[in-house]
Design an enzyme around this catalytic site. Structure first.
Site, PDB file in Angstrom:
ATOM      1  N   TRP A  83      36.261  39.220  40.408  1.00  0.00           N
ATOM      2  CA  TRP A  83      37.302  39.356  41.438  1.00  0.00           C
ATOM      3  C   TRP A  83      36.613  39.367  42.791  1.00  0.00           C
ATOM      4  CZ3 TRP A  83      39.638  40.100  36.885  1.00  0.00           C
ATOM      5  CH2 TRP A  83      41.034  39.982  36.821  1.00  0.00           C
ATOM      6  N   ASP A 101      36.342  42.850  44.904  1.00  0.00           N
ATOM      7  CA  ASP A 101      35.580  43.779  44.052  1.00  0.00           C
ATOM      8  C   ASP A 101      34.104  43.408  44.068  1.00  0.00           C
ATOM      9  OD1 ASP A 101      38.430  43.458  42.813  1.00  0.00           O
ATOM     10  OD2 ASP A 101      37.699  45.339  41.953  1.00  0.00           O
ATOM     11  N   TYR A 137      43.014  39.127  29.303  1.00  0.00           N
ATOM     12  CA  TYR A 137      43.637  39.171  30.631  1.00  0.00           C
ATOM     13  C   TYR A 137      44.748  38.138  30.744  1.00  0.00           C
ATOM     14  CZ  TYR A 137      44.410  39.029  35.636  1.00  0.00           C
ATOM     15  OH  TYR A 137      45.006  39.070  36.876  1.00  0.00           O
ATOM     16  N   GLN A 176      41.621  36.551  48.555  1.00  0.00           N
ATOM     17  CA  GLN A 176      41.668  38.014  48.686  1.00  0.00           C
ATOM     18  C   GLN A 176      41.009  38.410  50.004  1.00  0.00           C
ATOM     19  OE1 GLN A 176      40.083  39.925  45.142  1.00  0.00           O
ATOM     20  NE2 GLN A 176      42.066  40.828  44.677  1.00  0.00           N
ATOM     21  N   ASP A 194      48.649  45.128  45.252  1.00  0.00           N
ATOM     22  CA  ASP A 194      49.634  44.415  44.440  1.00  0.00           C
ATOM     23  C   ASP A 194      51.091  44.865  44.577  1.00  0.00           C
ATOM     24  OD1 ASP A 194      47.111  43.669  43.579  1.00  0.00           O
ATOM     25  OD2 ASP A 194      47.593  43.727  41.459  1.00  0.00           O
ATOM     26  N   ARG A 205      51.049  51.253  36.568  1.00  0.00           N
ATOM     27  CA  ARG A 205      50.951  49.816  36.853  1.00  0.00           C
ATOM     28  C   ARG A 205      52.229  49.306  37.517  1.00  0.00           C
ATOM     29  NH1 ARG A 205      46.459  47.251  37.173  1.00  0.00           N
ATOM     30  NH2 ARG A 205      47.582  45.366  36.674  1.00  0.00           N
ATOM     31  N   GLU A 257      39.405  53.885  38.824  1.00  0.00           N
ATOM     32  CA  GLU A 257      39.936  52.864  39.739  1.00  0.00           C
ATOM     33  C   GLU A 257      40.530  53.489  41.008  1.00  0.00           C
ATOM     34  OE1 GLU A 257      42.861  50.413  37.827  1.00  0.00           O
ATOM     35  OE2 GLU A 257      42.812  48.883  39.405  1.00  0.00           O
TER      36      GLU A 257
HETATM   37  C1  DGY Z   1      46.087  42.115  38.295  1.00  0.00           C
HETATM   38  O1  DGY Z   1      46.092  41.273  37.400  1.00  0.00           O
HETATM   39  O2  DGY Z   1      46.589  43.243  38.172  1.00  0.00           O
HETATM   40  C2  DGY Z   1      45.341  41.869  39.511  1.00  0.00           C
HETATM   41  O3  DGY Z   1      45.463  42.883  40.437  1.00  0.00           O
HETATM   42  C3  DGY Z   1      45.531  40.534  40.099  1.00  0.00           C
HETATM   43  O4  DGY Z   1      44.544  40.410  41.059  1.00  0.00           O
END
Ligand code: DGY
Length: 421
Positions: free
Chosen positions: A41, A44, A89, A109, A168, A201, A391
């Site tokens: 990322w 990051d 993912y 980003q 996000d 989330r 996180e």
């Molecule tokens: C996610 O997949 O949650 C990410 O934040 C996308 O960058």
């Protein structure tokens, strides 16, 4: 708040932070955390490079160099680079359908890598000279891409997807997200909630719109002009604006010192400084985001509002706001002011405190002579020291939240929060 992390614990925490970076290293790039985020990322990685710089400068340079191997011809540097397939993912490379030099997402980003490359150079100018010079035209091209494709008529930098900002599910996007009707999004299976509790989330409402926006841009073949045109999601964003401002300023200074071609960067920086005024919400009296399509302010005092100092502005009016949120949130800086009715202490960017945002806020404030900058560092040290390299954290209780063994939290510890004051 008084600090309670014992000085004798520092060695262990430093070692643990280095261990996280090493464990998340996939060979030339670092994943944000195992499982939840299994690729490279963009921002990051920039933080990872600062962490590595504390004990392996060569590896730190490599992190940024690998990031730029994913740069598109347009200059855009993607927010995810899919170096190796990972079914854990979603959405993966097939969903994005992009044609960069390496499989990647199609959005960018916040460009913290521009600034952090100059820090690697400063750490050892002789060792870094050639590597910095090789990256320099690529970094300039990325900055120019922002100015060409992500600047509105008022001069503010906007995002075309919430993930582009990196924040996000911040309330900043609520108005634009409400204008999207994602009924044709189709079936998809989220993977994030298999790694982290769903209460921390973004919701399904958000996800439907995230995926819809990706599908829309993919159908337009990721053409920058077409993607921006008539996009229901175009939001001017202080995160992007202030971080790009900082990046240009740092690149310009380092380029001049290294005798590199800085092109129009001085003029571009002046334009961005002028454009920052567009982000000042006069009704609320703080820096804010707005929907470019209808001018509606988010009215959100967020952690991005406090990046003004990192961007290089003197913003005395923001000091009282910082004092107020720190009074309300013992483990601040919260991603949304706790007195905002939309505040949710554990839900990602609607309340939690993030070490890397705190670093940019705290450093920027201290550089501009704002005393609370050091308080932000102390609180970040306290919360990471007590609750670990996760996180993000609940800003009211400090409780750990989100993914575990997180690269940027470890990096922020090594490069800033864990250092002696
Ligand atoms: C996610 O997949 O949650 C990410 O934040 C996308 O960058």
């Amino acid at each position: 708040m008084t600090e309670t992390v014992a000085a004798t614990d520092f060695f262990d925490r430093d070692a643990a932070a280095r261990e996280i970076l090493t464990q998340n290293d996939r060979g030339g790039y670092t994943v944000p955390t195992d499982g939840l985020y299994p690729y490279q990322w963009n921002w990051d990685s920039a933080f990872a490079s600062l962490g590595f710089a504390e004990f392996d400068l060569d590896r730190a340079w490599q992190e940024i160099e690998t990031l730029f191997t994913g740069q598109w011809d347009s200059g855009m540097v993607p927010h995810i680079i899919f170096h190796k397939p990972d079914p854990g993912y979603f959405p993966g490379p097939d969903v994005w359908g992009c044609n960069g030099p390496i499989a990647s997402s199609g959005i960018t980003q916040p460009p913290v890598a521009l600034s952090f490359a100059t820090r690697l150079l400063a750490a050892d100018p002789e060792a870094g000279k050639a590597r910095f010079a090789a990256l320099y035209p690529k970094m300039r091209k990325w900055a120019e891409w922002f100015l060409k494709w992500r600047r509105d008529e008022k001069g503010a930098i906007f995002v075309i997807h919430p993930w582009e900002s990196g924040r996000d599910n911040a309330p900043d996007w609520d108005d634009a997200m409400s204008k999207i009707d994602p009924q044709d999004v189709g079936y998809y299976e989220r993977r994030d909630t298999q790694h982290v509790d769903a209460s921390m989330r973004p919701t399904k409402y958000d996800y439907d719109r995230y995926i819809w926006l990706v599908q829309r841009a993919k159908a337009l073949d990721w053409d920058d002009a077409k993607v921006a045109e008539d996009n229901p999601f175009k939001v001017a964003d202080p995160t992007m604006h202030f971080i790009l401002m900082r990046g240009l300023r740092d690149l310009l200074a380092a380029g001049e010192a290294q005798d590199l071609d800085t092109g129009d960067m001085a003029a571009q920086l002046a334009e961005l400084e002028a454009g920052a005024q567009a982000l000042w919400n006069p009704g609320m009296g703080f820096y804010d985001s707005y929907n470019c399509n209808n001018g509606i302010w988010s009215n959100a005092l967020s952690n991005a509002s406090f990046l003004c100092w990192f961007g290089g502005l003197d913003a005395p009016q923001m000091e009282q706001h910082l004092a107020r949120v720190l009074d309300a949130a013992p483990y601040g800086v919260p991603s949304l002011a706790p007195f905002d009715p939309r505040f949710d202490a554990k839900r990602y960017w609607r309340g939690p405190t993030w070490g890397m945002m705190n670093m940019m806020i705290g450093e920027g404030a201290s550089e501009r002579g704002v005393a609370l900058g050091e308080e932000v560092r102390k609180r970040t040290r306290e919360v990471i020291g007590r609750y670990g390299f996760v996180e993000y954290f609940d800003p009211m209780t400090g409780a750990a939240a989100g993914g575990k063994a997180f690269t940027w939290t470890a990096a922020v510890w090594l490069a800033w929060a864990g250092k002696e004051g």
